[in-house]
Design a protein around this motif. Structure first.
Motif, PDB file in Angstrom:
ATOM      1  N   LEU A   7       0.825  -1.210   0.000  1.00  0.00           N
ATOM      2  CA  LEU A   7       0.000   0.000   0.000  1.00  0.00           C
ATOM      3  C   LEU A   7       0.858   1.260   0.000  1.00  0.00           C
ATOM      4  O   LEU A   7       0.536   2.244  -0.682  1.00  0.00           O
ATOM      5  CB  LEU A   7      -0.934  -0.004   1.217  1.00  0.00           C
ATOM      6  N   ALA A   8       1.953   1.244   0.735  1.00  0.00           N
ATOM      7  CA  ALA A   8       2.839   2.415   0.780  1.00  0.00           C
ATOM      8  C   ALA A   8       3.445   2.702  -0.590  1.00  0.00           C
ATOM      9  O   ALA A   8       3.584   3.865  -0.996  1.00  0.00           O
ATOM     10  CB  ALA A   8       3.941   2.196   1.812  1.00  0.00           C
ATOM     11  N   THR A   9       3.797   1.642  -1.327  1.00  0.00           N
ATOM     12  CA  THR A   9       4.325   1.807  -2.684  1.00  0.00           C
ATOM     13  C   THR A   9       3.276   2.433  -3.589  1.00  0.00           C
ATOM     14  O   THR A   9       3.568   3.339  -4.380  1.00  0.00           O
ATOM     15  CB  THR A   9       4.763   0.451  -3.266  1.00  0.00           C
ATOM     16  N   CYS A  10       2.054   1.939  -3.466  1.00  0.00           N
ATOM     17  CA  CYS A  10       0.957   2.462  -4.283  1.00  0.00           C
ATOM     18  C   CYS A  10       0.716   3.941  -3.986  1.00  0.00           C
ATOM     19  O   CYS A  10       0.524   4.751  -4.911  1.00  0.00           O
ATOM     20  CB  CYS A  10      -0.322   1.661  -4.020  1.00  0.00           C
ATOM     21  N   GLU A  11       0.737   4.295  -2.712  1.00  0.00           N
ATOM     22  CA  GLU A  11       0.536   5.700  -2.330  1.00  0.00           C
ATOM     23  C   GLU A  11       1.628   6.593  -2.906  1.00  0.00           C
ATOM     24  O   GLU A  11       1.357   7.667  -3.450  1.00  0.00           O
ATOM     25  CB  GLU A  11       0.507   5.817  -0.801  1.00  0.00           C
ATOM     26  N   GLN A  12       2.881   6.125  -2.800  1.00  0.00           N
ATOM     27  CA  GLN A  12       4.009   6.919  -3.285  1.00  0.00           C
ATOM     28  C   GLN A  12       3.937   7.107  -4.809  1.00  0.00           C
ATOM     29  O   GLN A  12       4.126   8.212  -5.322  1.00  0.00           O
ATOM     30  CB  GLN A  12       5.326   6.251  -2.912  1.00  0.00           C
ATOM     31  N   GLU A  13       3.668   6.026  -5.542  1.00  0.00           N
ATOM     32  CA  GLU A  13       3.638   6.105  -7.004  1.00  0.00           C
ATOM     33  C   GLU A  13       2.499   7.008  -7.489  1.00  0.00           C
ATOM     34  O   GLU A  13       2.670   7.760  -8.458  1.00  0.00           O
ATOM     35  CB  GLU A  13       3.499   4.708  -7.609  1.00  0.00           C
ATOM     36  N   LEU A  14       1.359   6.950  -6.822  1.00  0.00           N
ATOM     37  CA  LEU A  14       0.244   7.815  -7.222  1.00  0.00           C
ATOM     38  C   LEU A  14       0.557   9.284  -6.935  1.00  0.00           C
ATOM     39  O   LEU A  14       0.190  10.165  -7.720  1.00  0.00           O
ATOM     40  CB  LEU A  14      -1.035   7.376  -6.508  1.00  0.00           C
ATOM     41  N   GLN A  15       1.239   9.540  -5.820  1.00  0.00           N
ATOM     42  CA  GLN A  15       1.661  10.918  -5.522  1.00  0.00           C
ATOM     43  C   GLN A  15       2.638  11.425  -6.577  1.00  0.00           C
ATOM     44  O   GLN A  15       2.542  12.562  -7.037  1.00  0.00           O
ATOM     45  CB  GLN A  15       2.295  10.979  -4.134  1.00  0.00           C
ATOM     46  N   GLN A  16       3.570  10.567  -6.971  1.00  0.00           N
ATOM     47  CA  GLN A  16       4.546  10.955  -7.993  1.00  0.00           C
ATOM     48  C   GLN A  16       3.876  11.176  -9.350  1.00  0.00           C
ATOM     49  O   GLN A  16       4.220  12.110 -10.085  1.00  0.00           O
ATOM     50  CB  GLN A  16       5.626   9.879  -8.110  1.00  0.00           C
ATOM     51  N   SER A  17       2.905  10.317  -9.675  1.00  0.00           N
ATOM     52  CA  SER A  17       2.200  10.504 -10.948  1.00  0.00           C
ATOM     53  C   SER A  17       1.395  11.803 -10.933  1.00  0.00           C
ATOM     54  O   SER A  17       1.320  12.506 -11.948  1.00  0.00           O
ATOM     55  CB  SER A  17       1.279   9.307 -11.235  1.00  0.00           C
ATOM     56  N   ASP A  18       0.823  12.150  -9.792  1.00  0.00           N
ATOM     57  CA  ASP A  18       0.107  13.433  -9.672  1.00  0.00           C
ATOM     58  C   ASP A  18       1.039  14.611  -9.941  1.00  0.00           C
ATOM     59  O   ASP A  18       0.645  15.603 -10.575  1.00  0.00           O
ATOM     60  CB  ASP A  18      -0.505  13.573  -8.272  1.00  0.00           C
ATOM     61  N   GLN A  19       2.271  14.504  -9.464  1.00  0.00           N
ATOM     62  CA  GLN A  19       3.256  15.567  -9.696  1.00  0.00           C
ATOM     63  C   GLN A  19       3.558  15.712 -11.194  1.00  0.00           C
ATOM     64  O   GLN A  19       3.698  16.825 -11.715  1.00  0.00           O
ATOM     65  CB  GLN A  19       4.542  15.268  -8.930  1.00  0.00           C
ATOM     66  N   ILE A  20       3.651  14.586 -11.888  1.00  0.00           N
ATOM     67  CA  ILE A  20       3.905  14.613 -13.334  1.00  0.00           C
ATOM     68  C   ILE A  20       2.728  15.257 -14.069  1.00  0.00           C
ATOM     69  O   ILE A  20       2.920  16.123 -14.938  1.00  0.00           O
ATOM     70  CB  ILE A  20       4.161  13.186 -13.864  1.00  0.00           C
ATOM     71  N   PHE A  21       1.507  14.854 -13.707  1.00  0.00           N
ATOM     72  CA  PHE A  21       0.323  15.407 -14.375  1.00  0.00           C
ATOM     73  C   PHE A  21       0.236  16.921 -14.141  1.00  0.00           C
ATOM     74  O   PHE A  21      -0.118  17.678 -15.047  1.00  0.00           O
ATOM     75  CB  PHE A  21      -0.943  14.728 -13.864  1.00  0.00           C
ATOM     76  N   LEU A  22       0.567  17.341 -12.928  1.00  0.00           N
ATOM     77  CA  LEU A  22       0.521  18.765 -12.601  1.00  0.00           C
ATOM     78  C   LEU A  22       1.605  19.532 -13.369  1.00  0.00           C
ATOM     79  O   LEU A  22       1.351  20.612 -13.915  1.00  0.00           O
ATOM     80  CB  LEU A  22       0.700  18.952 -11.095  1.00  0.00           C
ATOM     81  N   LYS A  23       2.802  18.957 -13.419  1.00  0.00           N
ATOM     82  CA  LYS A  23       3.923  19.618 -14.094  1.00  0.00           C
ATOM     83  C   LYS A  23       3.620  19.867 -15.568  1.00  0.00           C
ATOM     84  O   LYS A  23       3.909  20.948 -16.103  1.00  0.00           O
ATOM     85  CB  LYS A  23       5.179  18.754 -13.956  1.00  0.00           C
ATOM     86  N   TYR A  24       3.022  18.872 -16.231  1.00  0.00           N
ATOM     87  CA  TYR A  24       2.773  18.987 -17.668  1.00  0.00           C
ATOM     88  C   TYR A  24       1.336  19.434 -17.989  1.00  0.00           C
ATOM     89  O   TYR A  24       0.955  19.461 -19.150  1.00  0.00           O
ATOM     90  CB  TYR A  24       3.055  17.645 -18.354  1.00  0.00           C
ATOM     91  N   GLN A  25       0.588  19.785 -16.941  1.00  0.00           N
ATOM     92  CA  GLN A  25      -0.794  20.258 -17.101  1.00  0.00           C
ATOM     93  C   GLN A  25      -1.629  19.255 -17.904  1.00  0.00           C
ATOM     94  O   GLN A  25      -2.325  19.607 -18.867  1.00  0.00           O
ATOM     95  CB  GLN A  25      -0.814  21.633 -17.761  1.00  0.00           C
ATOM     96  N   ILE A  26      -1.544  18.012 -17.493  1.00  0.00           N
ATOM     97  CA  ILE A  26      -2.283  16.921 -18.137  1.00  0.00           C
ATOM     98  C   ILE A  26      -3.591  16.678 -17.391  1.00  0.00           C
ATOM     99  O   ILE A  26      -3.584  16.537 -16.159  1.00  0.00           O
ATOM    100  CB  ILE A  26      -1.422  15.633 -18.137  1.00  0.00           C
ATOM    101  N   PRO A  27      -4.716  16.643 -18.081  1.00  0.00           N
ATOM    102  CA  PRO A  27      -5.992  16.356 -17.406  1.00  0.00           C
ATOM    103  C   PRO A  27      -5.986  14.941 -16.834  1.00  0.00           C
ATOM    104  O   PRO A  27      -5.375  14.035 -17.418  1.00  0.00           O
ATOM    105  CB  PRO A  27      -7.027  16.506 -18.521  1.00  0.00           C
TER     106      PRO A  27
END
Length: 272
Positions: free
Chosen positions: A224-244
């Motif tokens: 679960l901790a891995t899943c939480e971390q990866e989703l947080q990191q993916s959110d950062q990528i989506f925010l950085k590139y302004q991806i819906p």
């Protein structure tokens, strides 16, 4: 209240419409177990009577539900018998439309499913493209995509891509965010170049954990901790590139796919 019920979907063509509409209604009764069977391509009275005999024999007097999209009045009358609970899905709306349009329906099966050569070609090309560009394969061809779905592993990218290809006729690629992408918070150049075609797919850590645990139980990957971390990191990528971003939590594949297409203002191709 019935604990279980036999359900039959009958049609003069493939039966896809009867099954889809029937399932949409039956899902409102989750406490009842449904035993479902599709009986397609009923075109004659003899075929209709054989189908009815089969239904009655299998259901053993338990009043099965029969959903019909048969357009023939005569064929529907064969199934409209006291031994079954008969639901004529099409006829009510067709009769209403005849009144509203002041015209008679042709009542010929299969006309809504006829695809011209162009529509069939689009469908085949979209399916082939989706399969050939699944899970990060063929990134050099992303310029040809109608859309590219990006997300962490096991977030549901593949089924959504396949649905979009088969049901909308759109070329859908999907790309998994690997560890290098997540830690560097960067996307490959092929994705950056096609950023306007990219949609992020996300889910909850709990849902991602459940999917991964089924595939690799007890692994760090499924933790679960891995899943939480990866989703947080993916959110950062989506925010950085302004991806819906579309969240698949609690949604069917169809609902998720529809929202993904809407984010890019994409519509089903003609004939779909």
């Amino acid at each position: 209240m019935w604990k279980s019920k036999d359900v039959y979907y009958i049609s003069g063509n493939t039966g896809i419409l009867a099954k889809d509409m029937g399932k949409a209604l039956l899902c409102q009764f989750p406490e009842i177990s449904f035993n479902e069977e599709l009986i397609p391509f009923i075109r004659s009275e003899s075929q209709a009577r054989r189908a009815l005999d089969k239904i009655l024999a299998q259901s053993n007097g338990r009043y099965p539900l029969v959903f019909s999209t048969l357009l023939s009045i005569k064929l529907n009358q064969i199934f409209d018998t006291p031994e079954v609970e008969f639901l004529n899905i099409i006829d009510h709306f067709l009769v209403t439309l005849e009144d509203l349009l002041e015209a008679k329906a042709i009542r010929e099966p299969g006309t809504s499913r006829l695809l011209d050569d162009n529509s069939m070609t689009r469908r085949v090309n979209a399916i082939h493209y989706s399969i050939a560009h699944d899970d990060g394969t063929g990134t050099k061809d992303y310029d040809e995509a109608d859309l590219i779905i990006v997300g962490v592993s096991r977030s549901g990218k593949t089924p959504v891509s396949v649905f979009i290809a088969t049901q909308m006729g759109l070329k859908a690629a999907n790309y998994p965010l690997v560890q290098d992408d997540l830690t560097s918070v960067r996307l490959p150049s092929e994705l950056v170049r096609n950023k306007k075609r990219v949609v992020g797919l996300s889910t909850s850590p709990q849902m991602l954990h459940a999917f991964r645990e089924k595939r690799y139980p007890g692994s760090t990957y499924a933790n679960l901790a891995t899943c939480e971390q990866e989703l947080q990191q993916s959110d950062q990528i989506f925010l950085k590139y302004q991806i819906p971003v579309v969240f698949s939590d609690g949604r069917s594949i169809e609902e998720t796919a529809t929202q993904v297409a809407q984010e890019l203002d994409l519509k089903r191709q003609p004939g779909f």
